[in-house]
Motif scaffolding. Structure first.
Motif, mmCIF file in Angstrom:
data_model
loop_
_atom_site.group_PDB
_atom_site.id
_atom_site.type_symbol
_atom_site.label_atom_id
_atom_site.label_comp_id
_atom_site.label_asym_id
_atom_site.label_seq_id
_atom_site.Cartn_x
_atom_site.Cartn_y
_atom_site.Cartn_z
ATOM 1 N N GLU A 30 0.989 -1.209 0.156
ATOM 2 C CA GLU A 30 0.068 0.101 0.030
ATOM 3 C C GLU A 30 0.966 1.290 -0.153
ATOM 4 N N PRO A 31 0.840 1.935 -1.067
ATOM 5 C CA PRO A 31 1.673 3.096 -1.157
ATOM 6 C C PRO A 31 0.890 4.267 -0.456
ATOM 7 N N GLU A 32 1.694 4.835 0.709
ATOM 8 C CA GLU A 32 0.969 5.776 1.504
ATOM 9 C C GLU A 32 1.360 7.154 1.357
ATOM 10 N N TYR A 33 2.390 7.115 0.552
ATOM 11 C CA TYR A 33 3.259 8.607 0.418
ATOM 12 C C TYR A 33 2.131 9.664 -0.380
ATOM 13 N N LYS A 34 1.264 9.156 -0.953
ATOM 14 C CA LYS A 34 0.220 10.102 -1.777
ATOM 15 C C LYS A 34 -0.528 10.869 -0.820
ATOM 16 N N GLU A 67 1.861 15.574 -0.786
ATOM 17 C CA GLU A 67 0.527 16.162 -1.719
ATOM 18 C C GLU A 67 1.159 16.767 -3.129
ATOM 19 N N ASP A 68 2.390 17.383 -3.111
ATOM 20 C CA ASP A 68 2.744 17.897 -4.377
ATOM 21 C C ASP A 68 3.421 16.708 -5.310
ATOM 22 N N THR A 69 2.557 16.579 -6.249
ATOM 23 C CA THR A 69 2.852 15.088 -7.292
ATOM 24 C C THR A 69 4.235 15.462 -7.975
ATOM 25 N N THR A 70 4.451 16.783 -8.131
ATOM 26 C CA THR A 70 5.608 17.130 -8.928
ATOM 27 C C THR A 70 6.796 17.190 -8.296
ATOM 28 N N SER A 71 6.740 16.910 -6.839
ATOM 29 C CA SER A 71 8.143 16.999 -6.104
ATOM 30 C C SER A 71 9.110 16.041 -6.385
ATOM 31 N N LYS A 72 10.220 16.165 -6.160
ATOM 32 C CA LYS A 72 11.331 15.270 -6.088
ATOM 33 C C LYS A 72 11.079 14.180 -5.177
ATOM 34 N N GLU A 73 10.476 14.436 -3.936
ATOM 35 C CA GLU A 73 10.266 13.253 -2.979
ATOM 36 C C GLU A 73 9.076 12.493 -3.617
ATOM 37 N N TYR A 74 8.193 13.093 -4.174
ATOM 38 C CA TYR A 74 6.972 12.088 -4.592
ATOM 39 C C TYR A 74 7.413 11.101 -5.882
ATOM 40 N N LYS A 75 8.176 11.857 -6.622
ATOM 41 C CA LYS A 75 8.870 10.731 -7.832
ATOM 42 C C LYS A 75 9.965 9.838 -7.184
ATOM 43 N N SER A 76 10.609 10.387 -6.067
ATOM 44 C CA SER A 76 11.406 9.217 -5.592
ATOM 45 C C SER A 76 10.668 8.216 -4.772
ATOM 46 N N CYS A 77 9.416 8.471 -4.375
ATOM 47 C CA CYS A 77 8.408 7.326 -3.856
ATOM 48 C C CYS A 77 7.985 6.408 -4.800
#
Length: 160
Positions: free
Chosen positions: A122-126, A130-140
């Motif tokens: 279950e990916p919970e990082y979403k 909240e920012d889907t364009t962030s470096k952290e989101y893409k890393s997840c």
């Protein structure tokens, strides 16, 4: 011509063996024993995590930035800084279902099976990022791919 092929083959084999010996491979064994302490959080410092039930690879660059917390039938992976600050930062949950009907798992990311157990990601990082364009989101997102690709349920010897 044969000599040239032989030399090229030998050089290629040498290149592969040097790369394999020079690469850094660290595995971290995470064991919580028979009783589960709900406050136990272990920092993930290796490139591979091995629990009593499964193993998976950590994405490069994540070593030391995450903690894993066990539950009754779940392992939760948190961002270390957020978890230490206020207990937030849930990135992933690896959930183990026993004797579940596969029809109930439609839409789930199934990681693996062992005996009557089914492991789900279950990916919970979403919710956390909240920012889907962030470096952290893409890393997840990339970490999700690495975890799915490398997950292995551990086959245990039967106990008497």
């Amino acid at each position: 011509m044969r000599f040239r092929t032989l030399i090229c083959t030998a050089l290629m084999a040498l290149t592969f063996s040097v790369t394999a010996f020079g690469a850094e491979h660290t595995a971290q064994v995470v064991s919580f024993g028979q009783s589960v302490d709900s406050d136990a959080a272990i920092e993930l410092t290796g490139s591979k995590v091995i629990t009593d039930d499964f193993s998976f690879k950590m994405p490069s660059g994540w070593s030391g930035n995450c903690v894993i917390v066990p539950g009754e039938s779940v392992y939760e992976i948190y961002d270390k800084a957020a978890y230490e600050e206020d207990g937030s930062g849930l990135l992933f949950s690896i959930i183990c279902y026993e004797d579940v009907d596969y029809k109930d798992l439609q839409g789930c990311s199934i990681l693996g099976f062992y005996d009557n157990k089914t492991y789900i990601l279950e990916p919970e990082y979403k919710d956390y990022l909240e920012d889907t364009t962030s470096k952290e989101y893409k890393s997840c997102q990339e970490a999700t791919k690495v975890l799915k690709k490398s997950f292995v349920a551990i086959v245990k010897e039967p106990t008497e």
